[in-house]
Design a protein around this motif. Structure first.
Motif, short mmCIF file in Angstrom:
data_model
loop_
_atom_site.label_atom_id
_atom_site.label_comp_id
_atom_site.label_asym_id
_atom_site.label_seq_id
_atom_site.Cartn_x
_atom_site.Cartn_y
_atom_site.Cartn_z
N PHE A 112 9.31 -9.29 -6.12
CA PHE A 112 8.69 -10.44 -6.20
C PHE A 112 7.18 -9.71 -5.41
CE2 PHE A 112 12.99 -12.12 -6.55
CZ PHE A 112 12.45 -13.63 -7.12
N LYS A 113 6.43 -9.93 -6.24
CA LYS A 113 5.10 -9.28 -5.81
C LYS A 113 3.99 -10.42 -5.43
CE LYS A 113 3.89 -6.52 -4.94
NZ LYS A 113 4.39 -4.94 -4.34
N PRO A 114 3.48 -10.74 -4.09
CA PRO A 114 2.68 -11.67 -3.94
C PRO A 114 1.27 -10.87 -3.73
CG PRO A 114 2.98 -10.53 -1.82
CD PRO A 114 4.00 -9.31 -3.33
N ILE B 144 5.62 3.86 2.98
CA ILE B 144 5.02 5.19 1.92
C ILE B 144 5.15 4.64 0.55
CG2 ILE B 144 3.29 7.52 1.66
CD1 ILE B 144 4.53 8.22 4.32
N GLU B 145 3.64 4.40 -0.12
CA GLU B 145 3.76 4.28 -1.47
C GLU B 145 3.49 4.94 -1.61
OE1 GLU B 145 1.47 0.94 -2.33
OE2 GLU B 145 3.14 -0.75 -1.85
N SER B 146 5.07 5.79 -2.69
CA SER B 146 5.02 6.91 -3.58
C SER B 146 5.77 6.80 -4.86
CB SER B 146 6.60 7.67 -2.90
OG SER B 146 6.89 7.29 -2.31
N SER C 47 0.89 -1.31 -9.89
CA SER C 47 0.01 -2.15 -8.40
C SER C 47 -0.02 -0.44 -7.22
CB SER C 47 0.59 -3.46 -8.45
OG SER C 47 2.25 -2.96 -7.59
N ASP C 48 -1.37 -0.97 -7.19
CA ASP C 48 -1.56 -0.16 -6.11
C ASP C 48 -1.36 1.09 -5.54
OD1 ASP C 48 -2.16 -2.31 -4.22
OD2 ASP C 48 0.14 -2.47 -2.84
N LYS C 49 -1.99 1.84 -7.29
CA LYS C 49 -2.10 3.50 -7.39
C LYS C 49 -3.05 3.59 -6.86
CE LYS C 49 -4.98 3.20 -11.70
NZ LYS C 49 -5.80 4.03 -11.72
N ASP C 50 -4.16 3.37 -7.18
CA ASP C 50 -4.67 4.46 -5.72
C ASP C 50 -4.59 4.88 -4.36
OD1 ASP C 50 -6.32 4.67 -7.54
OD2 ASP C 50 -7.82 2.16 -6.69
N GLN C 51 -3.36 4.09 -3.43
CA GLN C 51 -3.03 4.50 -2.17
C GLN C 51 -1.75 4.88 -2.08
OE1 GLN C 51 -2.89 0.26 -1.46
NE2 GLN C 51 -1.16 0.66 -1.16
N THR C 52 -1.66 5.19 -3.57
CA THR C 52 0.34 5.90 -4.48
C THR C 52 0.33 7.40 -4.32
OG1 THR C 52 1.07 3.57 -5.27
CG2 THR C 52 2.46 5.26 -5.17
N SER D 247 -0.04 3.34 3.93
CA SER D 247 -0.60 3.31 1.96
C SER D 247 -1.70 1.91 2.23
CB SER D 247 0.87 2.95 1.09
OG SER D 247 1.75 3.92 1.24
N HIS D 248 -1.21 0.93 2.69
CA HIS D 248 -1.74 -0.91 2.47
C HIS D 248 -2.72 -0.10 3.89
CE1 HIS D 248 1.37 -1.78 -0.23
NE2 HIS D 248 1.06 -2.84 0.00
N ALA D 249 -2.57 0.60 5.11
CA ALA D 249 -3.89 1.00 6.21
C ALA D 249 -5.02 1.02 5.59
CB ALA D 249 -2.84 1.10 7.04
N PRO E 215 8.25 2.59 -5.41
CA PRO E 215 6.56 2.43 -5.69
C PRO E 215 6.43 0.97 -5.17
CG PRO E 215 8.96 1.67 -7.31
CD PRO E 215 9.45 2.98 -5.59
N CYS E 216 4.91 0.79 -4.82
CA CYS E 216 4.60 -0.93 -4.67
C CYS E 216 5.24 -1.41 -5.71
CB CYS E 216 3.31 -0.74 -4.98
SG CYS E 216 2.42 -2.28 -5.00
N ALA E 217 6.08 -1.37 -6.50
CA ALA E 217 6.38 -2.84 -7.45
C ALA E 217 7.69 -1.43 -8.52
CB ALA E 217 5.62 -3.49 -7.99
MN MN Z 1 2.00 -2.37 -2.03
#
Ligand code: MN
Ligand code: PEP
Length: 272
Positions: free
Chosen positions: A69-71, A236-238, A247-252, A210-212, A40-42
């Motif tokens: 630690f999420k920026p 790969i965020e999964s 966080s970042d659900k649209d790309q997960t 994913s972030h790309a 996951p992202c977080a």
């Molecule tokens: Mn992320």
């Protein structure tokens, strides 16, 4: 050709001919095989990470990445579990025999990160944080260094150079897209950087589609393209249910798609 890289020394093939191979928990990164990392992202809870880890492992991944630690762009967004997340990552990654990875955003976090993680990630926002890079260069842990979103390849390799120059040779580069005028995707995946870096550097480079992209539906295609251009792996965020991502659900992507990507890139890799 490649005239921009005059200041780079240790990261170049002209300095070290053999590719850097990093052995982590029995897996080699940079030896010509593919390293696929999910997660996951977080990190939200231990139970959630366990369920994700099980599916990430079954999908064929060797690494589990989860931020603690999420920026975040906004101070009001979920900031992460901090050190507790490192402990959870340690426990879960060990339980499933996965390489545990999380991001370090400040030198103060390094002691705990070294204690609990197998790989320490430097995020795009910290690629230019030279004090952090130098401090990480004094550890013996593999460092996953993401490209800054407004950084040139030359600047990216200079950041790797900061880590190498302190004595830590275990640097894994990660192309995660750069900012361009294009706004249909979150960033623009710079596949040329992978091709150039594979030509001039002995360091392994993986791609984060994913972030790309910021868009779940195109993550598989960008993954295939990344492997075709020579990437040593993918991050790969999964999640077992992407809609539950904090966080970042649209790309997960879901773990079924993660398995399809794993299976296909391994086939693709064989014929290349
Ligand atoms: Mn992320
Ligand atoms: C991440 O990996 O979750 C992340 C914050 O990515 P980046 O640093 O590439 O933006």
């Amino acid at each position: 050709m490649h005239t921009n890289f005059k200041e780079i020394r240790l990261a170049l093939k002209s300095e070290k001919k053999q590719n850097t191979i990093i052995n982590i928990k029995g897996h080699n990164i940079g030896d010509g095989s593919l390293t696929i990392i999910g997660g996951p992202c977080a990190i939200k809870t231990k139970n959630e990470l366990k369920t994700i880890a099980k599916e990430v492992k079954e999908a064929g991944c060797i690494g589990l990445r989860g931020g603690s630690f999420k920026p975040r762009t906004s101070p009001y967004s979920y900031q992460g579990l901090e050190t507790e997340g490192f402990r959870i990552m340690h426990e879960v990654a060990n339980e499933f025999g996965l390489i545990g990875i999380s991001e370090v955003t400040d030198t103060k976090q390094i002691d705990d990160a070294v204690k609990y993680l197998d790989v320490l990630q430097v995020g795009a926002r910290n690629m230019h944080n030279y004090e952090l890079l130098k401090a990480l260069g004094r550890t013996d842990k593999p460092i996953l260094l993401k490209r800054g979103f407004s950084s040139t390849i030359n600047e990216f390799l200079n950041s790797a150079e900061y880590i190498l120059n302190e004595g830590n040779e275990k640097v894994i580069l990660c192309e995660r897209g750069i900012r361009t005028f294009e706004d249909a995707t979150r960033n623009t995946l710079d596949l040329s950087s992978v091709a150039i870096i594979k030509e001039i550097s002995h360091l392994p480079i993986i791609v984060d589609p994913s972030h790309a992209s910021g868009i779940r539906s195109i993550v598989p295609k960008l993954s295939y393209a990344s492997v075709a251009v020579g990437a040593d792996g993918l991050l790969i965020e999964s999640h077992y249910d992407p809609e539950l991502s904090v966080s970042d659900k649209d790309q997960t992507i879901d773990c079924k798609t993660l398995k399809e990507i794993n299976d296909k890139v391994k086939e693709l890799h064989k014929i290349l």
